[in-house]
Design a protein around this motif. Structure first.
Motif, PDB file in Angstrom:
ATOM      1  N   ILE A  58      44.396  -6.236 -18.465  1.00 25.99           N
ATOM      2  CA  ILE A  58      44.746  -7.146 -17.423  1.00 25.99           C
ATOM      3  C   ILE A  58      43.533  -7.462 -16.164  1.00 25.99           C
ATOM      4  CG2 ILE A  58      46.232  -8.239 -15.662  1.00 25.99           C
ATOM      5  CD1 ILE A  58      48.420  -7.053 -17.368  1.00 25.99           C
ATOM      6  N   ARG A  59      43.211  -6.241 -15.871  1.00 25.60           N
ATOM      7  CA  ARG A  59      42.372  -6.079 -14.819  1.00 25.60           C
ATOM      8  C   ARG A  59      41.056  -6.641 -15.297  1.00 25.60           C
ATOM      9  NH1 ARG A  59      42.921  -0.198 -13.137  1.00 25.60           N
ATOM     10  NH2 ARG A  59      43.720  -0.774 -10.947  1.00 25.60           N
ATOM     11  N   LYS A  60      40.389  -6.129 -16.418  1.00 24.65           N
ATOM     12  CA  LYS A  60      39.235  -6.584 -17.030  1.00 24.65           C
ATOM     13  C   LYS A  60      39.074  -7.982 -17.158  1.00 24.65           C
ATOM     14  CE  LYS A  60      37.354  -6.257 -21.581  1.00 24.65           C
ATOM     15  NZ  LYS A  60      37.745  -7.330 -22.235  1.00 24.65           N
ATOM     16  N   LEU A  61      40.369  -8.889 -17.665  1.00 20.62           N
ATOM     17  CA  LEU A  61      40.434 -10.047 -18.070  1.00 20.62           C
ATOM     18  C   LEU A  61      40.271 -10.868 -16.776  1.00 20.62           C
ATOM     19  CD1 LEU A  61      42.966 -10.470 -20.968  1.00 20.62           C
ATOM     20  CD2 LEU A  61      40.532 -10.675 -21.129  1.00 20.62           C
ATOM     21  N   ALA A  62      41.140 -10.537 -15.718  1.00 27.59           N
ATOM     22  CA  ALA A  62      41.202 -11.053 -14.419  1.00 27.59           C
ATOM     23  C   ALA A  62      39.973 -10.951 -13.769  1.00 27.59           C
ATOM     24  CB  ALA A  62      42.059 -10.654 -13.463  1.00 27.59           C
ATOM     25  N   GLY A  63      39.210  -9.935 -13.784  1.00 29.23           N
ATOM     26  CA  GLY A  63      37.703  -9.584 -13.305  1.00 29.23           C
ATOM     27  C   GLY A  63      36.727 -10.618 -14.000  1.00 29.23           C
ATOM     28  N   GLU A  64      36.956 -10.970 -15.140  1.00 33.61           N
ATOM     29  CA  GLU A  64      35.933 -11.512 -15.837  1.00 33.61           C
ATOM     30  C   GLU A  64      36.184 -13.145 -15.220  1.00 33.61           C
ATOM     31  OE1 GLU A  64      35.576  -9.221 -20.017  1.00 33.61           O
ATOM     32  OE2 GLU A  64      36.766 -11.035 -19.958  1.00 33.61           O
TER      33      GLU A  64
END
Ligand code: FMN
Length: 220
Positions: A58-64
């Motif tokens: 979730i952190r990665k996708l949101a960061g992207e």
């Protein structure tokens, strides 16, 4: 921990260490929080406790999405009324001034405010989180039930030495959260919550409150 102490020491922490949160502590909190009250005992909360690879995803996708300046998802609910009257608008502005002022961000610097707010998508560094959904068909009393549930969780977290930050911000990326959690159709993401141990090396200040006589009347 005494209830007064739990209430007094619960505040929205926005700097967490990466110390892992023991699964057993989360299980104790979630089991006890199930005793939160709700109208006709409907228990209208749908909760996902997230850590490990799912949280990282979730952190990665949101960061992207942030990096790509991806617009927010269509809102499923309004975070705030379109027009806020007094005294709410002043209280909201005072909160913003305190939060961003403490970070040295000038009042008109919207870009810097947005950068600071984007720490939401990193769960403020927390190693655990919770996402809370509510059925689309529920009304204000059930949303209030969910609030009581979340406060119960946050106070119980204090008893475990943990802190939290409730995050409505996640509602603007509800599609990203859904991609990882796959909630059933018909649920609205009300909010997320970062959970972890406070990084006490980062100075931070507790948010104030309106004088009691603005919000409460004792009547005889
Ligand atoms: C439902 C709810 C949603 C919130 N959403 C966010 C959020 O998205 N990001 C954030 O940094 N703080 C969020 N907050 C924290 C509030 O800003 C905070 O509770 C308020 O300013 C009072 O401060 P305190 O919690 O530190 O006492 C939220 C609080 C609540 C109750």
């Amino acid at each position: 921990m005494d209830v007064y102490e739990a209430v007094r020491t619960r505040w929205s922490v926005r700097n967490f260490t990466n110390r892992p949160v023991p699964r057993e502590a989360l299980e104790r909190v979630i089991s006890a929080a199930a005793w939160a009250p709700s109208g006709s005992n409907m228990q209208p909360w749908h909760v996902y406790v997230v850590s490990g690879a799912s949280l990282a995803e979730i952190r990665k996708l949101a960061g992207e999405r942030v990096a790509a300046h991806d617009p927010w998802d269509n809102p499923e609910s309004e975070m705030y009324p379109a027009t806020l009257k007094s005294p709410y608008s002043e209280r909201k502005a005072a909160f913003g001034a305190q939060r961003y002022g403490a970070l040295g961000i000038a009042r008109g610097d919207l870009e810097a405010r947005q950068r600071a707010a984007s720490a939401n998508w990193n769960f403020f560094g927390a190693p655990a989180a919770l996402f809370c959904y509510i059925d689309r068909g529920m009304g204000p009393p059930q949303w209030a039930d969910v609030g009581m549930y979340l406060q119960t969780v946050m106070l119980l977290l204090r008893a475990e030495g943990l802190h939290s930050c409730p995050q409505m911000a996640w509602s603007v990326y509800h599609n990203t959260v859904a991609k990882v959690l796959s909630p059933p159709d018909g649920l609205i993401l009300y909010c997320g919550m970062s959970i972890g141990y406070q990084d006490i090396t980062v100075p931070s200040e507790r948010t104030g409150r309106a004088p009691l006589d603005e919000t409460v009347k004792f009547v005889k």
